[in-house]
Design a protein around this motif. Structure first.
Motif, short mmCIF file in Angstrom:
data_model
loop_
_atom_site.label_atom_id
_atom_site.label_comp_id
_atom_site.label_asym_id
_atom_site.label_seq_id
_atom_site.Cartn_x
_atom_site.Cartn_y
_atom_site.Cartn_z
N ALA A 27 0.86 -1.19 0.00
CA ALA A 27 0.00 0.00 0.00
C ALA A 27 0.89 1.23 0.00
CB ALA A 27 -0.90 0.01 1.23
N LEU A 34 0.98 7.39 -3.60
CA LEU A 34 -0.33 7.02 -4.12
C LEU A 34 -0.61 7.75 -5.43
CD1 LEU A 34 -2.95 5.44 -3.86
CD2 LEU A 34 -3.91 7.44 -2.71
N ARG A 38 -1.34 6.02 -8.98
CA ARG A 38 -2.59 6.27 -9.73
C ARG A 38 -2.28 6.72 -11.15
NH1 ARG A 38 -7.54 6.77 -7.60
NH2 ARG A 38 -7.97 8.63 -8.81
N TYR A 49 -7.85 -0.52 -9.71
CA TYR A 49 -6.97 0.12 -8.73
C TYR A 49 -7.39 1.58 -8.52
CZ TYR A 49 -2.86 1.93 -6.35
OH TYR A 49 -2.02 2.53 -5.44
N ARG A 52 -10.39 1.58 -6.32
CA ARG A 52 -10.04 1.16 -4.95
C ARG A 52 -9.36 2.27 -4.16
NH1 ARG A 52 -7.79 -3.32 -7.07
NH2 ARG A 52 -5.65 -2.69 -6.62
N THR A 53 -8.64 3.14 -4.85
CA THR A 53 -7.87 4.18 -4.17
C THR A 53 -8.56 5.54 -4.23
OG1 THR A 53 -6.53 4.55 -6.16
CG2 THR A 53 -5.67 2.99 -4.52
N ARG A 118 -5.51 3.90 5.07
CA ARG A 118 -4.81 3.93 3.78
C ARG A 118 -5.03 5.26 3.08
NH1 ARG A 118 -3.83 -1.40 0.98
NH2 ARG A 118 -3.85 -2.88 2.68
N VAL A 120 -6.01 7.63 0.16
CA VAL A 120 -6.96 7.60 -0.96
C VAL A 120 -7.03 8.98 -1.59
CG1 VAL A 120 -8.39 5.69 -0.09
CG2 VAL A 120 -8.95 8.05 0.56
#
Length: 125
Positions: A27, A34, A38, A49, A52-53, A118, A120
């Motif tokens: 993660a 992140l 992405r 993905y 999910r993020t 997490r 996001v």
């Protein structure tokens, strides 16, 4: 087929860099990581993905990636917060792409938050 070098701009093979995140083996530990993952997900067409993020309060049902757009290069311009000790942060970046052979770029200041532990994507800052 995934690219050999990661699209996120870091000098690592895709499989060892963002590929680990896309496969769920790791993660993102920072907002910037992140954001980079992405960008790579857009590049390899990993809509699952991306969804999910995305923070659930703003997550679309689908993204509908345009296969005619090829994401080719990322520049991280500025970050604020978003480290391992923060709960929110922003990443300003410039993404370069080819759309049916024509080059283009888009710039965004993205906002990231921690959700259930997490990082996001929470939208544009």
């Amino acid at each position: 087929m995934p690219p050999r070098t990661c699209l996120c701009g870091l000098p690592a093979p895709y499989q060892d860099c963002c590929g680990r995140l896309h496969r769920g083996e790791a993660a993102a530990t920072t907002a910037e990581q992140l954001m980079r993952s992405r960008f790579s997900a857009f590049g390899v067409g990993d809509e699952a993905y991306l969804l999910r993020t995305w923070h659930p309060s703003a997550r679309p049902a689908t993204i509908g990636l345009d296969r005619r757009v090829k994401w080719v290069r990322l520049e991280v311009l500025e970050t604020s917060g978003g480290s391992v000790v923060h709960t929110e942060g922003t990443v300003r970046f410039r993404a370069h792409y080819l759309d049916r052979g024509r080059s283009g770029e888009m710039e965004e200041n993205s906002r990231f938050v921690r959700h259930e532990g997490r990082w996001v994507y929470a939208g544009v800052a």
